[in-house]
Design a protein around this motif. Structure first.
Motif, short mmCIF file in Angstrom:
data_model
loop_
_atom_site.label_atom_id
_atom_site.label_comp_id
_atom_site.label_asym_id
_atom_site.label_seq_id
_atom_site.Cartn_x
_atom_site.Cartn_y
_atom_site.Cartn_z
N VAL A 113 0.84 -1.21 0.00
CA VAL A 113 0.00 0.00 0.00
C VAL A 113 0.87 1.25 0.00
O VAL A 113 0.63 2.21 -0.75
N ALA A 114 1.91 1.26 0.83
CA ALA A 114 2.81 2.41 0.87
C ALA A 114 3.56 2.57 -0.44
O ALA A 114 3.76 3.70 -0.93
N VAL A 115 3.97 1.46 -1.04
CA VAL A 115 4.67 1.53 -2.33
C VAL A 115 3.74 2.04 -3.43
O VAL A 115 4.14 2.85 -4.27
N LEU A 116 2.49 1.59 -3.43
CA LEU A 116 1.53 2.06 -4.42
C LEU A 116 1.28 3.56 -4.28
O LEU A 116 1.24 4.29 -5.28
N ARG A 117 1.13 4.02 -3.07
CA ARG A 117 0.90 5.46 -2.84
C ARG A 117 2.11 6.27 -3.29
O ARG A 117 1.97 7.31 -3.96
N ASN A 118 3.30 5.81 -2.95
CA ASN A 118 4.52 6.53 -3.33
C ASN A 118 4.70 6.55 -4.84
O ASN A 118 5.07 7.58 -5.43
N LEU A 119 4.42 5.44 -5.50
CA LEU A 119 4.57 5.37 -6.95
C LEU A 119 3.57 6.28 -7.65
O LEU A 119 3.91 6.99 -8.62
N CYS A 120 2.33 6.29 -7.19
CA CYS A 120 1.32 7.16 -7.80
C CYS A 120 1.67 8.64 -7.61
O CYS A 120 1.44 9.46 -8.51
N GLN A 121 2.23 8.99 -6.48
CA GLN A 121 2.62 10.38 -6.26
C GLN A 121 3.78 10.79 -7.16
O GLN A 121 3.81 11.92 -7.66
N LYS A 122 4.72 9.89 -7.37
CA LYS A 122 5.89 10.25 -8.17
C LYS A 122 5.58 10.29 -9.66
O LYS A 122 6.16 11.09 -10.40
N VAL A 123 4.68 9.44 -10.13
CA VAL A 123 4.35 9.41 -11.56
C VAL A 123 3.20 10.34 -11.88
O VAL A 123 3.09 10.84 -13.00
N GLY A 124 2.32 10.61 -10.91
CA GLY A 124 1.15 11.44 -11.16
C GLY A 124 -0.09 10.66 -11.53
O GLY A 124 -0.97 11.17 -12.22
N ILE A 125 -0.18 9.42 -11.06
CA ILE A 125 -1.32 8.55 -11.38
C ILE A 125 -2.41 8.75 -10.34
O ILE A 125 -2.14 8.75 -9.14
N THR A 126 -3.65 8.89 -10.81
CA THR A 126 -4.81 8.95 -9.94
C THR A 126 -5.64 7.69 -10.15
O THR A 126 -6.09 7.42 -11.27
N ILE A 127 -5.83 6.92 -9.09
CA ILE A 127 -6.58 5.68 -9.19
C ILE A 127 -7.86 5.80 -8.39
O ILE A 127 -8.01 6.70 -7.54
N ALA A 128 -8.80 4.92 -8.67
CA ALA A 128 -10.09 4.94 -7.99
C ALA A 128 -9.91 4.55 -6.52
O ALA A 128 -9.08 3.70 -6.18
N ALA A 129 -10.71 5.19 -5.67
CA ALA A 129 -10.63 4.93 -4.23
C ALA A 129 -11.49 3.72 -3.90
O ALA A 129 -12.70 3.81 -3.68
#
Length: 384
Positions: free
Chosen positions: A289-305
């Protein structure tokens, strides 16, 4: 335009953008000025011990008289001005063009001296700054919590992010820090891999490409079995159909990715850029979960909640990718004093002294209110 010289530890055309941080240069100049500052030494005066009490009294009176005379003379000596003490600091000048492909002006002796000074800064980083930073990590004087705070702490100490692997190799005996450093290196390596995939994907396939990469990164995607007849003659219509199929394959090149291939690219990039040997169990031991959050922040990806089953084979669907925003680096004003107070408050809170921690956080919050205003991330972190 460079304001600091090149990093002597990373020389070559592939490292032409590797420069030293201003914090490191300031720390090096301060350390060198302390070494070159004049120190006053008091010579030892040998005394002869006699058994007679009268001689002791006479020598004591002579010593007091001599001390009074020295005190009077010291009052007459001029005090050194700050300009004289800063002469050694002003002499430390760096040439930002050394170790580049440009032709340098000056004599060979001057160029050699400039290169030697830059190499000295690189040695200072490896031999002094990084061991001191590791010592602060071990003693909990510095306690990064996530990738962003880790990056901020590294930069405040004058250490570039490319030295993550170097620092990670020195804190293997600390499991919580090892997990943090390894996860940060994996996420940064995965960021470059997914950006390469996005460059090769058309605009209408961005969501499927991102979803497929995340499935390869978190799930278990195997290679698709392709069976076709070879050696049989093809007609013109068959050739046209094969050409259209190949064009579709070119458009959906990301669909050929597998989990093993993605992780192989990530490990190779981590070894090349960060000199980090990713362990075999990095896929299992990472906090997903932490890795997914960090990766989305660095790349700029917005995923469904929604709640994702990150242990399944394909946890993501193209409909889960909502947006892809550009991530732009910019300078954010920060308050150094407030940051130091917040770090001190975190240490006091970890020690259990809540009253002192509350006082430090309150002082930091008042500084942030006056300098940055309430709508700032540091103010929010201070009130958290």
């Amino acid at each position: 335009m460079r304001v600091t010289p090149r990093d002597s530890n990373y020389i070559g055309l592939q490292h032409r953008f590797c420069v030293l941080r201003p914090e490191l240069v300031a720390s090096f100049v301060e350390a060198e000025s302390i070494k070159k500052s004049p120190t006053q030494k008091v010579p030892d005066v040998p005394t002869e011990l006699n058994g007679q009490e009268s001689d002791d009294i006479a020598s004591g009176s002579d010593a007091t008289a001599a001390s009074v005379e020295e005190h009077d003379k010291s009052d007459e000596t001029p005090v050194s001005t700050p300009a004289e003490s800063n002469d050694s600091t002003a002499e430390i000048l760096f040439n930002p063009n050394v170790f580049t492909e440009y032709k340098l002006a000056g004599s060979p002796e001057e160029i050699e001296a400039d290169e030697a000074l830059v190499k000295k800064v690189g040695s200072y980083l490896l031999d002094t700054v990084i061991p001191k930073f590791v010592q602060d990590l071990c003693s909990l004087d510095v306690s990064p919590m996530d990738g962003q705070t880790l990056t901020d702490v590294l930069h405040s100490n004058g250490i570039n992010v490319r030295y993550l692997g170097k620092v990670a190799g020195l804190i293997k005996h600390l499991p919580h820090l090892w997990d943090l450093f390894s996860a940060e290196i994996i996420v940064r390596s995965a960021k470059h891999v997914v950006k390469d995939i996005l460059r090769q994907s058309p605009d209408h396939n961005i969501a499927p490409a991102v979803a497929h990469f995340l499935n390869c990164f978190f799930g278990k995607v195997l290679a698709a079995s392709t069976k076709g007849s070879t050696g049989s003659p093809q007609s013109k219509t068959q050739k046209k159909s094969s050409q259209s199929a190949s064009s579709k394959k070119g458009q959906s090149a990301f669909s050929q990715l597998t989990s093993d291939g993605v992780w192989s690219d990530i490990k190779e990039f981590a070894k090349h850029k960060y000199q980090f040997e990713a362990p075999d169990d990095v896929r299992v031991g990472a906090k997903r979960v932490a890795v997914l959050r960090n990766l989305c922040q660095k790349v700029g990806i917005t995923i469904a909640a929604r709640k994702y089953d990150l242990h399944s084979t394909t946890p993501f669907q193209p409909s889960d990718i909502l947006n892809l925003q550009p991530v732009v680096k910019h300078s954010v004003p920060t308050c150094t004093d407030a940051r130091k107070l917040m770090e001190a408050g975190k240490i006091r809170m970890a020690e259990g002294t809540l009253n002192e921690a509350y006082a430090l956080f309150s002082e930091a919050f008042s500084l942030l209110q006056q300098i940055n205003g309430p709508m700032h991330k540091d103010a929010a972190n201070c009130c958290r």
